[in-house]
Design a protein around this motif. Structure first.
Motif, PDB file in Angstrom:
ATOM      1  N   VAL A   1      -9.274   9.997  -8.649  1.00 21.44           N
ATOM      2  CA  VAL A   1      -8.408  10.127  -7.694  1.00 21.44           C
ATOM      3  C   VAL A   1      -6.971  10.252  -8.275  1.00 21.44           C
ATOM      4  CG1 VAL A   1      -7.467   8.975  -5.714  1.00 21.44           C
ATOM      5  CG2 VAL A   1      -9.732   8.725  -6.242  1.00 21.44           C
ATOM      6  N   TYR A   2      -6.185  11.247  -7.621  1.00 23.42           N
ATOM      7  CA  TYR A   2      -5.180  11.442  -8.056  1.00 23.42           C
ATOM      8  C   TYR A   2      -3.976  11.147  -7.083  1.00 23.42           C
ATOM      9  CZ  TYR A   2      -7.864  14.170 -11.258  1.00 23.42           C
ATOM     10  OH  TYR A   2      -8.843  14.503 -12.112  1.00 23.42           O
ATOM     11  N   LEU A   3      -2.896  10.771  -7.456  1.00 26.65           N
ATOM     12  CA  LEU A   3      -1.688  10.596  -6.485  1.00 26.65           C
ATOM     13  C   LEU A   3      -0.482  11.510  -6.970  1.00 26.65           C
ATOM     14  CD1 LEU A   3      -0.865   8.955  -4.021  1.00 26.65           C
ATOM     15  CD2 LEU A   3       0.302   7.267  -5.712  1.00 26.65           C
ATOM     16  N   GLN A   4      -0.305  12.599  -6.458  1.00 28.83           N
ATOM     17  CA  GLN A   4       0.842  13.288  -6.720  1.00 28.83           C
ATOM     18  C   GLN A   4       2.101  13.161  -5.974  1.00 28.83           C
ATOM     19  OE1 GLN A   4       0.969  16.208  -8.975  1.00 28.83           O
ATOM     20  NE2 GLN A   4       3.142  15.993  -8.598  1.00 28.83           N
ATOM     21  N   MET A   5       3.103  12.607  -6.939  1.00 29.81           N
ATOM     22  CA  MET A   5       4.321  11.967  -6.305  1.00 29.81           C
ATOM     23  C   MET A   5       5.441  13.007  -6.542  1.00 29.81           C
ATOM     24  SD  MET A   5       4.001   7.828  -7.118  1.00 29.81           S
ATOM     25  CE  MET A   5       4.257   8.220  -8.645  1.00 29.81           C
ATOM     26  N   ASN A   6       6.194  13.529  -5.577  1.00 27.44           N
ATOM     27  CA  ASN A   6       7.362  14.388  -5.686  1.00 27.44           C
ATOM     28  C   ASN A   6       8.604  13.832  -5.092  1.00 27.44           C
ATOM     29  OD1 ASN A   6       5.559  16.456  -6.714  1.00 27.44           O
ATOM     30  ND2 ASN A   6       5.159  16.876  -4.479  1.00 27.44           N
ATOM     31  N   SER A   7       9.649  14.331  -5.310  1.00 27.76           N
ATOM     32  CA  SER A   7      10.915  13.853  -5.041  1.00 27.76           C
ATOM     33  C   SER A   7      10.970  12.284  -4.977  1.00 27.76           C
ATOM     34  CB  SER A   7      11.439  14.295  -3.393  1.00 27.76           C
ATOM     35  OG  SER A   7      10.959  15.795  -3.015  1.00 27.76           O
ATOM     36  N   LEU A   8      10.972  11.976  -6.223  1.00 21.75           N
ATOM     37  CA  LEU A   8      10.749  10.510  -6.556  1.00 21.75           C
ATOM     38  C   LEU A   8      12.213   9.767  -6.331  1.00 21.75           C
ATOM     39  CD1 LEU A   8       8.207  10.407  -9.331  1.00 21.75           C
ATOM     40  CD2 LEU A   8       8.264   9.141  -7.220  1.00 21.75           C
ATOM     41  N   LYS A   9      12.330   8.513  -5.904  1.00 20.44           N
ATOM     42  CA  LYS A   9      13.458   8.041  -5.771  1.00 20.44           C
ATOM     43  C   LYS A   9      13.481   6.617  -6.594  1.00 20.44           C
ATOM     44  CE  LYS A   9      13.310   9.357  -0.898  1.00 20.44           C
ATOM     45  NZ  LYS A   9      13.253   8.720   0.569  1.00 20.44           N
ATOM     46  N   PRO A  10      14.751   6.286  -6.759  1.00 21.06           N
ATOM     47  CA  PRO A  10      14.576   4.768  -7.610  1.00 21.06           C
ATOM     48  C   PRO A  10      13.986   3.798  -6.792  1.00 21.06           C
ATOM     49  CG  PRO A  10      16.868   5.967  -7.623  1.00 21.06           C
ATOM     50  CD  PRO A  10      15.810   6.723  -6.688  1.00 21.06           C
ATOM     51  N   GLU A  11      13.925   3.594  -5.589  1.00 17.82           N
ATOM     52  CA  GLU A  11      13.297   2.526  -5.025  1.00 17.82           C
ATOM     53  C   GLU A  11      11.441   2.927  -5.077  1.00 17.82           C
ATOM     54  OE1 GLU A  11      15.506   4.710  -3.690  1.00 17.82           O
ATOM     55  OE2 GLU A  11      15.053   5.128  -1.743  1.00 17.82           O
ATOM     56  N   ASP A  12      11.091   3.982  -5.719  1.00 18.37           N
ATOM     57  CA  ASP A  12       9.710   4.256  -6.040  1.00 18.37           C
ATOM     58  C   ASP A  12       9.155   3.298  -7.432  1.00 18.37           C
ATOM     59  OD1 ASP A  12       9.993   7.172  -4.805  1.00 18.37           O
ATOM     60  OD2 ASP A  12       9.069   5.944  -3.802  1.00 18.37           O
ATOM     61  N   THR A  13      10.557   2.891  -8.165  1.00 17.07           N
ATOM     62  CA  THR A  13       9.948   2.315  -9.298  1.00 17.07           C
ATOM     63  C   THR A  13       9.242   1.037  -9.044  1.00 17.07           C
ATOM     64  OG1 THR A  13      12.038   2.898 -10.145  1.00 17.07           O
ATOM     65  CG2 THR A  13      10.972   0.809 -11.224  1.00 17.07           C
ATOM     66  N   ALA A  14       7.904   1.132  -9.880  1.00 21.12           N
ATOM     67  CA  ALA A  14       7.057  -0.226  -9.454  1.00 21.12           C
ATOM     68  C   ALA A  14       5.732   0.048 -10.656  1.00 21.12           C
ATOM     69  CB  ALA A  14       6.460  -0.074  -7.910  1.00 21.12           C
TER      70      ALA A  14
ATOM     71  N   GLY B   1       0.763  -1.079   0.083  1.00 24.28           N
ATOM     72  CA  GLY B   1      -0.049   0.098   0.065  1.00 24.28           C
ATOM     73  C   GLY B   1       0.840   1.416   0.022  1.00 24.28           C
ATOM     74  N   VAL B   2       0.451   2.318  -0.755  1.00 24.89           N
ATOM     75  CA  VAL B   2       0.854   3.500  -0.873  1.00 24.89           C
ATOM     76  C   VAL B   2       0.219   4.687  -0.177  1.00 24.89           C
ATOM     77  CG1 VAL B   2       1.846   5.306  -2.396  1.00 24.89           C
ATOM     78  CG2 VAL B   2       2.230   2.828  -2.990  1.00 24.89           C
ATOM     79  N   SER B   3      -1.057   4.509  -0.507  1.00 26.70           N
ATOM     80  CA  SER B   3      -1.878   5.754   0.255  1.00 26.70           C
ATOM     81  C   SER B   3      -3.541   5.443  -0.235  1.00 26.70           C
ATOM     82  CB  SER B   3      -1.644   6.978  -0.640  1.00 26.70           C
ATOM     83  OG  SER B   3      -2.427   8.279  -0.038  1.00 26.70           O
TER      84      SER B   3
ATOM     85  N   VAL C   1       6.531   6.927   1.719  1.00 25.45           N
ATOM     86  CA  VAL C   1       6.174   8.013   0.791  1.00 25.45           C
ATOM     87  C   VAL C   1       5.555   9.175   1.671  1.00 25.45           C
ATOM     88  CG1 VAL C   1       5.573   6.429  -0.924  1.00 25.45           C
ATOM     89  CG2 VAL C   1       3.824   7.181   0.538  1.00 25.45           C
ATOM     90  N   LYS C   2       5.288   9.279   2.855  1.00 31.49           N
ATOM     91  CA  LYS C   2       4.872  10.117   3.717  1.00 31.49           C
ATOM     92  C   LYS C   2       5.707  11.356   3.459  1.00 31.49           C
ATOM     93  CE  LYS C   2       2.981   8.790   7.297  1.00 31.49           C
ATOM     94  NZ  LYS C   2       2.606   8.276   8.590  1.00 31.49           N
ATOM     95  N   GLY C   3       5.101  12.683   3.342  1.00 34.70           N
ATOM     96  CA  GLY C   3       5.837  14.032   2.906  1.00 34.70           C
ATOM     97  C   GLY C   3       6.066  14.095   1.483  1.00 34.70           C
TER      98      GLY C   3
END
Length: 120
Positions: free
Chosen positions: A77-90, A48-50, A62-64
């Motif tokens: 529904v939208y998911l705004q993702m900032n400051s993405l990291k390589p480990e967010d790859t999925a 789960g992410v959000s 992913v908090k923050g």
């Protein structure tokens, strides 16, 4: 029949941003469901992410950096993702259920997923 369609994934460099969208099929009231975002990386379990219902919930990982929102007029529904990291790859999935939960079994309806790749 309730259907969910994700969009907005892609390739982004570390530190970049993406906004994922989850469109809910017409004729269904978005307010009647909790909508969760999950992700699954290769070789890993879906996590789960959000989630959004009457409140919003975020995984610690992913908090923050992530904001979930809902537009009832657009049934999305939208998911705004900032400051993405390589480990967010999925592959990111949205899902509909009666309540927010981190347990995939609580969500009966799933989208097909959208790939997010964070890399140079």
């Amino acid at each position: 029949q309730l259907q969910l369609v994700e969009s907005g994934g892609g390739l982004v460099q570390p530190g970049g941003s993406l906004r994922l969208s989850c469109a809910v099929s017409a004729g269904f009231t978005l307010d009647a469901y909790a909508i969760g975002w999950f992700r699954q990386a290769p070789g890993k379990e879906r996590e789960g992410v959000s989630c959004i219902s009457s409140s919003t919930n975020y995984a610690d990982s992913v908090k923050g950096r992530v904001t979930i929102s809902r537009d009832n007029a657009k049934n999305a529904v939208y998911l705004q993702m900032n400051s993405l990291k390589p480990e967010d790859t999925a592959v990111y999935y949205c899902a509909a259920g009666p309540i927010c939960s981190w347990y995939t079994g609580d969500f009966a309806t799933w989208g097909q997923g959208t790939q997010v790749t964070v890399s140079w």
